[in-house]
Motif scaffolding. Structure first.
Motif, PDB file in Angstrom:
ATOM      1  N   GLU A 102       0.927  -1.181   0.040  1.00  0.00           N
ATOM      2  CA  GLU A 102       0.016   0.054   0.027  1.00  0.00           C
ATOM      3  C   GLU A 102       0.929   1.020  -0.019  1.00  0.00           C
ATOM      4  O   GLU A 102       1.780   1.442   0.726  1.00  0.00           O
ATOM      5  N   ALA A 103       0.517   2.341  -0.769  1.00  0.00           N
ATOM      6  CA  ALA A 103       1.359   3.301  -0.994  1.00  0.00           C
ATOM      7  C   ALA A 103       1.122   4.086   0.426  1.00  0.00           C
ATOM      8  O   ALA A 103      -0.018   4.635   0.558  1.00  0.00           O
ATOM      9  N   GLN A 104       2.127   4.538   0.967  1.00  0.00           N
ATOM     10  CA  GLN A 104       1.920   5.417   2.139  1.00  0.00           C
ATOM     11  C   GLN A 104       3.084   6.054   2.693  1.00  0.00           C
ATOM     12  O   GLN A 104       4.050   6.111   2.158  1.00  0.00           O
ATOM     13  N   VAL A 105       2.688   7.105   3.451  1.00  0.00           N
ATOM     14  CA  VAL A 105       3.522   7.916   4.264  1.00  0.00           C
ATOM     15  C   VAL A 105       3.482   7.712   5.673  1.00  0.00           C
ATOM     16  O   VAL A 105       2.515   7.889   6.165  1.00  0.00           O
ATOM     17  N   THR A 106       4.582   7.128   6.202  1.00  0.00           N
ATOM     18  CA  THR A 106       4.551   6.726   7.642  1.00  0.00           C
ATOM     19  C   THR A 106       5.247   7.665   8.672  1.00  0.00           C
ATOM     20  O   THR A 106       6.461   7.939   8.557  1.00  0.00           O
ATOM     21  N   GLN A 107       4.669   8.046   9.633  1.00  0.00           N
ATOM     22  CA  GLN A 107       5.203   9.053  10.628  1.00  0.00           C
ATOM     23  C   GLN A 107       5.242   8.398  11.907  1.00  0.00           C
ATOM     24  O   GLN A 107       4.496   7.556  12.292  1.00  0.00           O
ATOM     25  N   ASN A 108       6.316   8.486  12.701  1.00  0.00           N
ATOM     26  CA  ASN A 108       6.499   8.036  14.182  1.00  0.00           C
ATOM     27  C   ASN A 108       7.065   8.958  14.947  1.00  0.00           C
ATOM     28  O   ASN A 108       8.197   9.521  14.389  1.00  0.00           O
ATOM     29  N   PRO A 109       6.900   9.247  16.228  1.00  0.00           N
ATOM     30  CA  PRO A 109       5.632   8.920  16.613  1.00  0.00           C
ATOM     31  C   PRO A 109       4.398   9.380  16.599  1.00  0.00           C
ATOM     32  O   PRO A 109       4.623  10.331  15.892  1.00  0.00           O
ATOM     33  N   ARG A 110       3.353   8.710  16.793  1.00  0.00           N
ATOM     34  CA  ARG A 110       1.921   9.381  16.531  1.00  0.00           C
ATOM     35  C   ARG A 110       1.822  10.559  17.542  1.00  0.00           C
ATOM     36  O   ARG A 110       1.108  11.451  17.417  1.00  0.00           O
ATOM     37  N   TYR A 111       2.256   9.857  18.684  1.00  0.00           N
ATOM     38  CA  TYR A 111       1.905  11.052  19.852  1.00  0.00           C
ATOM     39  C   TYR A 111       3.153  11.153  20.670  1.00  0.00           C
ATOM     40  O   TYR A 111       3.719  10.250  21.048  1.00  0.00           O
ATOM     41  N   LEU A 112       3.478  12.242  21.297  1.00  0.00           N
ATOM     42  CA  LEU A 112       4.705  12.150  22.039  1.00  0.00           C
ATOM     43  C   LEU A 112       4.704  13.401  23.003  1.00  0.00           C
ATOM     44  O   LEU A 112       4.118  14.660  22.580  1.00  0.00           O
ATOM     45  N   ILE A 113       4.789  13.290  24.275  1.00  0.00           N
ATOM     46  CA  ILE A 113       4.914  14.261  25.074  1.00  0.00           C
ATOM     47  C   ILE A 113       6.382  14.396  25.850  1.00  0.00           C
ATOM     48  O   ILE A 113       6.951  13.333  26.397  1.00  0.00           O
ATOM     49  N   THR A 114       6.889  15.618  25.561  1.00  0.00           N
ATOM     50  CA  THR A 114       8.313  15.534  26.056  1.00  0.00           C
ATOM     51  C   THR A 114       8.519  16.906  26.854  1.00  0.00           C
ATOM     52  O   THR A 114       7.531  17.576  27.010  1.00  0.00           O
ATOM     53  N   VAL A 115       9.789  17.159  27.545  1.00  0.00           N
ATOM     54  CA  VAL A 115       9.913  18.518  28.058  1.00  0.00           C
ATOM     55  C   VAL A 115      11.084  19.090  27.281  1.00  0.00           C
ATOM     56  O   VAL A 115      11.756  18.826  26.613  1.00  0.00           O
ATOM     57  N   THR A 116      10.780  20.633  27.687  1.00  0.00           N
ATOM     58  CA  THR A 116      11.709  21.547  27.059  1.00  0.00           C
ATOM     59  C   THR A 116      13.206  20.995  27.187  1.00  0.00           C
ATOM     60  O   THR A 116      13.752  20.784  28.163  1.00  0.00           O
ATOM     61  N   GLY A 117      13.843  21.158  25.939  1.00  0.00           N
ATOM     62  CA  GLY A 117      15.353  21.038  25.650  1.00  0.00           C
ATOM     63  C   GLY A 117      15.622  19.590  25.462  1.00  0.00           C
ATOM     64  O   GLY A 117      16.925  19.367  25.371  1.00  0.00           O
ATOM     65  N   LYS A 118      14.948  18.764  25.372  1.00  0.00           N
ATOM     66  CA  LYS A 118      15.235  17.125  25.235  1.00  0.00           C
ATOM     67  C   LYS A 118      14.902  16.879  23.754  1.00  0.00           C
ATOM     68  O   LYS A 118      13.883  16.846  23.246  1.00  0.00           O
ATOM     69  N   LYS A 119      16.016  16.557  23.243  1.00  0.00           N
ATOM     70  CA  LYS A 119      15.897  16.643  21.652  1.00  0.00           C
ATOM     71  C   LYS A 119      15.324  15.539  21.507  1.00  0.00           C
ATOM     72  O   LYS A 119      15.187  14.506  22.041  1.00  0.00           O
ATOM     73  N   LEU A 120      14.577  15.760  20.187  1.00  0.00           N
ATOM     74  CA  LEU A 120      13.606  14.510  19.633  1.00  0.00           C
ATOM     75  C   LEU A 120      13.597  14.379  18.292  1.00  0.00           C
ATOM     76  O   LEU A 120      13.832  15.417  17.709  1.00  0.00           O
ATOM     77  N   THR A 121      13.460  13.236  17.474  1.00  0.00           N
ATOM     78  CA  THR A 121      13.123  13.216  16.138  1.00  0.00           C
ATOM     79  C   THR A 121      11.846  12.609  15.776  1.00  0.00           C
ATOM     80  O   THR A 121      11.260  11.570  16.388  1.00  0.00           O
ATOM     81  N   VAL A 122      11.213  13.132  14.731  1.00  0.00           N
ATOM     82  CA  VAL A 122      10.007  12.326  14.352  1.00  0.00           C
ATOM     83  C   VAL A 122      10.364  11.938  12.664  1.00  0.00           C
ATOM     84  O   VAL A 122      10.798  12.752  12.160  1.00  0.00           O
ATOM     85  N   THR A 123      10.366  10.807  12.759  1.00  0.00           N
ATOM     86  CA  THR A 123      10.695  10.141  11.504  1.00  0.00           C
ATOM     87  C   THR A 123       9.629   9.890  10.369  1.00  0.00           C
ATOM     88  O   THR A 123       8.173  10.195  10.786  1.00  0.00           O
ATOM     89  N   CYS A 124       9.757  10.006   9.255  1.00  0.00           N
ATOM     90  CA  CYS A 124       8.995   9.857   8.219  1.00  0.00           C
ATOM     91  C   CYS A 124       9.365   9.126   7.015  1.00  0.00           C
ATOM     92  O   CYS A 124      10.670   9.347   6.394  1.00  0.00           O
ATOM     93  N   SER A 125       8.781   8.277   6.446  1.00  0.00           N
ATOM     94  CA  SER A 125       9.229   7.421   5.453  1.00  0.00           C
ATOM     95  C   SER A 125       8.072   7.244   4.508  1.00  0.00           C
ATOM     96  O   SER A 125       6.977   7.023   4.849  1.00  0.00           O
ATOM     97  N   GLN A 126       8.496   7.045   3.165  1.00  0.00           N
ATOM     98  CA  GLN A 126       7.414   7.046   2.110  1.00  0.00           C
ATOM     99  C   GLN A 126       7.857   5.681   1.231  1.00  0.00           C
ATOM    100  O   GLN A 126       9.088   5.770   1.010  1.00  0.00           O
ATOM    101  N   ASN A 127       6.931   5.226   0.590  1.00  0.00           N
ATOM    102  CA  ASN A 127       7.349   3.945  -0.300  1.00  0.00           C
ATOM    103  C   ASN A 127       6.838   4.228  -1.716  1.00  0.00           C
ATOM    104  O   ASN A 127       6.553   3.088  -2.470  1.00  0.00           O
ATOM    105  N   MET A 128       6.680   5.518  -2.229  1.00  0.00           N
ATOM    106  CA  MET A 128       6.356   5.499  -3.361  1.00  0.00           C
ATOM    107  C   MET A 128       7.422   6.292  -4.253  1.00  0.00           C
ATOM    108  O   MET A 128       6.998   6.761  -5.513  1.00  0.00           O
ATOM    109  N   ASN A 129       8.672   6.311  -3.751  1.00  0.00           N
ATOM    110  CA  ASN A 129       9.557   6.397  -4.650  1.00  0.00           C
ATOM    111  C   ASN A 129       9.491   8.316  -5.071  1.00  0.00           C
ATOM    112  O   ASN A 129      10.015   8.699  -6.076  1.00  0.00           O
ATOM    113  N   HIS A 130       8.878   8.877  -4.189  1.00  0.00           N
ATOM    114  CA  HIS A 130       8.574  10.360  -4.343  1.00  0.00           C
ATOM    115  C   HIS A 130      10.088  11.126  -4.258  1.00  0.00           C
ATOM    116  O   HIS A 130      10.485  10.842  -3.271  1.00  0.00           O
ATOM    117  N   GLU A 131      10.086  12.049  -5.035  1.00  0.00           N
ATOM    118  CA  GLU A 131      11.283  13.071  -4.814  1.00  0.00           C
ATOM    119  C   GLU A 131      11.101  13.978  -3.965  1.00  0.00           C
ATOM    120  O   GLU A 131      11.953  14.369  -3.028  1.00  0.00           O
TER     121      GLU A 131
END
Lengths: 108, 119
Positions: free
Chosen positions: B1-30
């Protein structure tokens, strides 16, 4: 800078009514997207238009490039059509410019 | 299935704590892009990428970083999150802009969204 305006901001309709949402933009574009966002949900692309009209089920989208205006119509509206509808101007460049969205509620 | 996947869906964090939200797609989009959505402000573009190793600022890039080392992935990095970055974030992908015109297809695909709260 392109400004995209949508009207109305909020719309309440009775089930079965014909609905129109409008989108105007200030700078010439190559295409316009219509998006749908259900409460708590993701964003789904409904149409991309560069001219004329497109139809998908009960949804119809029209665009007049010269007048810088597009409309999204919903025929025989249903409560499941309740969502936020967003238009986005596309100049086939680097960015899309989004309208603020129209909140639609269809009552049964 | 063609899709864009993000993680995490929900996140609670505190000021100053580095975080990364990932994004991945399987449609070979530029083209990939990050947006934030805030009440009354609609969708605003943070960063976008036209292809691997090509990224550029959108309308609200302050406080964010991105990278595009592979075509399918486009992570959003908050080095030192602040409460004003509390928002709903969406990743999207599409064909290269000029190809959207050629294909005439509806090729803009969004992820499901990531709701971030910074305390």
């Amino acid at each position: 800078k392109n400004e995209v305006e949508q009207s109305p901001q909020n719309l309440t309709a009775q089930e079965g009514e014909f609905i129109t949402i409008n989108c105007s933009y200030s700078v010439g574009i190559s295409a316009l997207h219509w998006l749908q966002q259900h409460p708590g949900g993701g964003i789904v692309s409904l149409f991309m238009l560069s001219s004329g009209k497109k139809k998908h089920g009960r949804l119809i989208a029209t665009i007049n490039i010269q007048e810088k205006h597009s409309s999204l119509h919903i025929t025989a509206s249903h409560p499941r059509d309740s969502a936020v509808y967003i238009c986005a101007a596309d100049d086939y460049g680097n960015k899309l410019v989004f309208g603020a969205g129209t909140i639609l509620r269809v009552k049964s | 299935e063609a899709q864009v996947t993000q993680n995490p869906r929900y996140l609670i964090t505190v000021t100053g704590k580095k975080l990364t939200v990932t994004c991945s797609q399987n449609m070979n989009h530029e083209y990939m892009s990050w947006y934030r959505q805030d009440p009354g402000l609609g969708l605003r573009q943070i960063y976008y990428s036209m292809n691997v190793e090509v990224t550029d600022k959108g309308d609200v890039p302050e406080g964010y970083k991105v990278s595009r080392k592979e075509k399918r992935n486009f992570p959003l990095i908050l080095e030192s999150p602040s409460p004003n970055q509390t928002s709903l974030y969406f990743c999207a992908s599409s064909l290269y802009p000029r190809d959207r015109a050629i294909s005439g297809a509806n090729v803009l695909t969004f992820g499901a969204g990531s709701r971030l709260t910074v305390l």
